[in-house]
Design a protein around this motif. Sequence first.
Motif, PDB file in Angstrom:
ATOM      1  N   ALA A  19       1.005  -1.072   0.270  1.00 12.23           N
ATOM      2  CA  ALA A  19       0.030  -0.025  -0.051  1.00 12.23           C
ATOM      3  C   ALA A  19       0.397   1.058  -0.339  1.00 12.23           C
ATOM      4  O   ALA A  19       0.800   2.789  -0.495  1.00 12.23           O
ATOM      5  CB  ALA A  19      -0.908   0.132   1.215  1.00 12.23           C
ATOM      6  N   ILE A  36      -2.866  -3.226  -5.266  1.00  8.87           N
ATOM      7  CA  ILE A  36      -2.567  -3.197  -3.302  1.00  8.87           C
ATOM      8  C   ILE A  36      -2.173  -4.799  -3.211  1.00  8.87           C
ATOM      9  O   ILE A  36      -1.356  -4.956  -2.952  1.00  8.87           O
ATOM     10  CB  ILE A  36      -3.374  -2.679  -2.367  1.00  8.87           C
ATOM     11  CG1 ILE A  36      -3.211  -0.833  -2.254  1.00  8.87           C
ATOM     12  CG2 ILE A  36      -2.518  -2.958  -1.311  1.00  8.87           C
ATOM     13  CD1 ILE A  36      -3.533  -0.085  -1.728  1.00  8.87           C
ATOM     14  N   ILE A  47      -7.366  -7.338   2.067  1.00 12.13           N
ATOM     15  CA  ILE A  47      -7.210  -5.609   2.588  1.00 12.13           C
ATOM     16  C   ILE A  47      -9.190  -5.561   3.194  1.00 12.13           C
ATOM     17  O   ILE A  47      -9.041  -4.800   4.542  1.00 12.13           O
ATOM     18  CB  ILE A  47      -7.356  -4.886   1.988  1.00 12.13           C
ATOM     19  CG1 ILE A  47      -6.025  -5.503   1.555  1.00 12.13           C
ATOM     20  CG2 ILE A  47      -7.222  -3.489   2.136  1.00 12.13           C
ATOM     21  CD1 ILE A  47      -5.043  -4.346  -0.349  1.00 12.13           C
ATOM     22  N   LYS A  54     -10.115   1.062   1.988  1.00 14.57           N
ATOM     23  CA  LYS A  54      -8.749   1.372   1.449  1.00 14.57           C
ATOM     24  C   LYS A  54      -8.816   2.079   2.315  1.00 14.57           C
ATOM     25  O   LYS A  54      -7.505   3.309   2.883  1.00 14.57           O
ATOM     26  CB  LYS A  54      -9.494   2.397  -0.028  1.00 14.57           C
ATOM     27  CG  LYS A  54      -8.517   3.326  -0.886  1.00 14.57           C
ATOM     28  CD  LYS A  54      -8.840   3.796  -1.810  1.00 14.57           C
ATOM     29  CE  LYS A  54      -7.677   4.351  -2.579  1.00 14.57           C
ATOM     30  NZ  LYS A  54      -8.255   4.948  -3.616  1.00 14.57           N
ATOM     31  N   LEU A  57      -7.112   1.262   5.266  1.00 13.95           N
ATOM     32  CA  LEU A  57      -5.316   0.702   5.442  1.00 13.95           C
ATOM     33  C   LEU A  57      -4.597   2.028   4.871  1.00 13.95           C
ATOM     34  O   LEU A  57      -3.651   1.663   5.515  1.00 13.95           O
ATOM     35  CB  LEU A  57      -5.272   0.233   3.757  1.00 13.95           C
ATOM     36  CG  LEU A  57      -4.148  -0.688   3.181  1.00 13.95           C
ATOM     37  CD1 LEU A  57      -3.635  -0.810   3.843  1.00 13.95           C
ATOM     38  CD2 LEU A  57      -4.564  -1.237   1.544  1.00 13.95           C
ATOM     39  N   TYR A  58      -5.069   3.086   4.494  1.00 13.59           N
ATOM     40  CA  TYR A  58      -4.232   4.397   4.359  1.00 13.59           C
ATOM     41  C   TYR A  58      -3.562   4.944   5.568  1.00 13.59           C
ATOM     42  O   TYR A  58      -2.807   5.072   5.464  1.00 13.59           O
ATOM     43  CB  TYR A  58      -5.251   5.191   3.591  1.00 13.59           C
ATOM     44  CG  TYR A  58      -4.481   6.792   2.839  1.00 13.59           C
ATOM     45  CD1 TYR A  58      -2.876   6.546   2.050  1.00 13.59           C
ATOM     46  CD2 TYR A  58      -4.983   8.019   3.658  1.00 13.59           C
ATOM     47  CE1 TYR A  58      -2.680   7.672   1.879  1.00 13.59           C
ATOM     48  CE2 TYR A  58      -3.943   9.033   2.799  1.00 13.59           C
ATOM     49  CZ  TYR A  58      -3.025   8.767   2.281  1.00 13.59           C
ATOM     50  OH  TYR A  58      -2.005  10.045   1.500  1.00 13.59           O
TER      51      TYR A  58
END
Length: 190
Positions: A19, A36, A47, A54, A57-58
């Motif tokens: 990522a 990713i 994930i 997302k 994860l970020y």
Amino acid sequence: MNKRGEVVEVVKERILDAALVEFALRGYEGATIRSIANRAKVNVAMISYYFRGKKGLYKAVLERHLDEFVSSLDNIPSDGIEGIKFFVRKHVEVLRKRGPLTSLVVMREIVFPSDTFLELKKNFYEVIVDKLSRVIRDAMDKGYIRALDLNFVAQFLIHLDFWFSFKFAELDEAILAERILEVFLKGVGS
């Protein structure tokens, strides 16, 4: 930790590393969960399972750097110049651990802050600026640094660390830290 827990942690780290590359190369908007997952060699569903998508994860990518850096500042010396040197060395050390792409992701966030970064700002970034501001204030009081806006000087040093760590990734860690200190002190020194 049992064997399964160790495997889970290894997979999560692989996802975080993948990522970081995707977010650095494509930005948050351009990176996709699929790209990713492909880079990490995992199923897309992992994930969502581990990071809730997302955005989660970020956030985890940013937290990994910020949490490690904040923790490294627990023993920052109160003396201005020694505290500044300690800050730069620790920051470069933490940035080097993950490579220059961490600098790129965080620099992008500093310039164009996302909602995710703004959420993390209070818990991490403001703590970092506060710790650094205390040692800068001491250096100003002792005449090592000109009396300038404290927040400006703190931000200047933080940005120098990120920029130099990205731009001069090939330099030895100790040499890089010394060059950052030299530029910083020549720029704001008295």
